[in-house]
Enzyme design. Structure first.
Site, PDB file in Angstrom:
ATOM      1  N   ASP A 175       5.807  66.657  18.838  1.00 57.73           N
ATOM      2  CA  ASP A 175       6.613  67.069  20.120  1.00 57.73           C
ATOM      3  C   ASP A 175       7.278  65.754  20.781  1.00 57.73           C
ATOM      4  OD1 ASP A 175       7.178  67.947  22.674  1.00 57.73           O
ATOM      5  OD2 ASP A 175       5.145  68.721  23.217  1.00 57.73           O
ATOM      6  N   CYS A 223       4.307  73.575  28.522  1.00 54.98           N
ATOM      7  CA  CYS A 223       4.880  72.520  29.249  1.00 54.98           C
ATOM      8  C   CYS A 223       4.394  72.492  30.619  1.00 54.98           C
ATOM      9  CB  CYS A 223       6.344  72.580  28.996  1.00 54.98           C
ATOM     10  SG  CYS A 223       7.317  71.334  29.470  1.00 54.98           S
ATOM     11  N   HIS A 225       7.947  70.956  20.107  1.00 54.79           N
ATOM     12  CA  HIS A 225       7.474  71.370  21.485  1.00 54.79           C
ATOM     13  C   HIS A 225       7.392  72.883  21.753  1.00 54.79           C
ATOM     14  CE1 HIS A 225       6.608  70.846  25.721  1.00 54.79           C
ATOM     15  NE2 HIS A 225       7.732  71.572  26.097  1.00 54.79           N
TER      16      HIS A 225
END
Length: 434
Positions: A342, A246, A376
């Site tokens: 995601d 991320c 995610h």
């Protein structure tokens, strides 16, 4: 081995490393009968639990390697299902991901065996006739024997260094998480258990660091690379690998663009441009591509922040000014991992963009991985899937993914990450002494 009267449970290996596959066998049960297996663990104040229904065979045995679950949280032959299918069940709280911050102690999972069939936790809790046939524990370590944990706080640099057992020196990694303040150590501890001296590096949210990640100065990360290159436990001349997810993946790609001493990068579910905040290095700046977070709220109230990203084309000025030029660094190996369900980042778009740029430059050393059905939070193997969870100032986030496909992706991606890192440090591994 655990036993109660004649019924016995065999767990191998026990204890085990967190990312290690284990075997669970239960013997001397009544033959051809239905039983409920209940797995539970407590992480901080959060309880995680799983139920699975099995039928003993004609020998009175249940072997999770060969016996299918016929009900509960998963069905079919899933040897590790009792672990990866756990869900957060803490009363009166929003769903949480399983994060163990204290990695010097193991995660201990208690498995209880009940007679008859229970499909839900509610059924199990309401049934006054529940009688436990057997209870045993599964112990999962984040640090293999001999791994050293060293707290770092020097020259405005903070973090925790994990050093593999043996004399060393070892290949060096820096591990970066996303929008969670402070230091998360579980991945760094596991990397050290696989032979990498690994620095778990925080970059906001604790004393001595910025309160937020809104303005990232890359000099801090340059100091981290220099620290690792100069450390006596690290083969510094080989360069340092960066693993980021991320926001941490964005930082990793930016480090590949501007910082000397980076050997390879594993970027997981992240933007390839400067999303939401500026990145600066001296006089150089990657200006922020600001998203519209008002477009990210579901009917359920959860945020799907992938909806607030801008899908820029390669020739747009905003893109060319904000893109990290990792693809123009042929000496740095690049792995980009994308979860295709995601809910936080449009990872497929960024994977396709990264691949186009790397192909255009004829980059000699890159890997793109795509995982349908994965969300995610792509963690090491057997971390339970978390579709929704509380995410800092954003509140409830929809991270996406379905349990089975997500957990299969975690197993495959982790194996391929380790393979990629070993390939890029193969000479260093020949030199290291574990």
């Amino acid at each position: 081995m655990a036993s109660d009267s004649e019924v016995q449970a065999y767990v191998y290996p026990e204890p085990s490393l967190f990312d290690e596959t284990i075997s669970i066998q239960i013997k001397h049960l009544p033959t051809c009968c239905v039983f409920t297996l209940h797995a539970s663990t407590l992480v901080g104040q959060n309880s995680f639990q799983c139920l699975a229904v099995y039928c003993s065979d004609e020998n009175g045995e249940i072997d999770l390697n060969t016996s299918p679950s016929i009900g509960g949280f998963y069905k079919g032959i899933k040897p590790m299902g009792l672990l990866w299918a756990m869900t957060c069940s803490t009363n009166n709280q929003k769903p949480m991901r399983l994060i163990k911050r204290e990695v010097t102690t193991p995660l201990v999972v208690t498995i209880s065996i009940y007679e008859n069939r229970r499909e839900t936790l509610e059924e199990l809790q309401k049934d006054d006739s529940n009688q436990i046939i057997l209870r045993f524990k599964v112990t999962r370590h984040y640090m293999s024997p001999g791994v050293k944990r060293i707290e770092i706080k020097e020259d405005s640099l903070q973090g925790t260094l994990f050093v593999p057992p043996g004399q060393g020196p070892f290949p060096g990694l820096i591990n970066l998480f996303g929008g969670i303040p402070g230091t998360l150590e579980f991945k760094a501890a596991l990397f050290a258990s696989h032979g990498f001296a690994t620095l778990a590096l925080p970059y906001f949210g604790i004393e001595g660091l910025p309160d937020h990640w809104f303005n990232l100065k890359m000099e801090y990360f340059q100091r981290a690379v220099q620290f690792m290159c100069n450390h006596c436990s690290v083969i510094g001349k080989a360069g340092i690998g960066i693993v980021g997810v991320c926001k941490g993946g964005q930082i990793a790609l930016c480090m590949a663009d501007c910082i000397q001493g980076v050997r390879c990068v594993v970027a997981v579910n992240c933007a390839v441009y400067s999303a939401h905040n500026h990145h600066t290095y001296g006089s150089q700046m990657w200006p922020a591509v600001i998203g519209n977070f008002e477009t990210s709220i579901e009917k359920s109230g959860a945020r799907v922040t992938r909806n607030c990203f801008h899908y820029l084309t390669l020739d747009e000025e905003e893109f060319t000014s904000s893109i990290f030029r990792f693809y123009q660094r042929p000496h740095i190996g690049i792995m980009y991992i994308a979860s295709l369900d995601d809910g936080n980042v449009p990872s497929e778009y960024f994977a396709n963009t990264a691949e186009s740029l790397l192909k255009r430059e004829r980059h000699p050393n890159y890997v793109i991985l795509r995982y349908p059905g994965a969300g995610h939070l792509l963690e090491p193997p057997y971390v339970p899937h978390c579709e929704y969870g509380v995410f800092g100032d954003f509140g409830l986030a929809h991270w996406g993914g379905s349990p089975l496909l997500h957990c299969r992706a975690q197993e495959d991606a982790w194996t391929k990450q380790l393979k990629f890192l070993r390939k890029n440090f193969r000479k260093s591994f020949a030199q290291s002494r574990m």
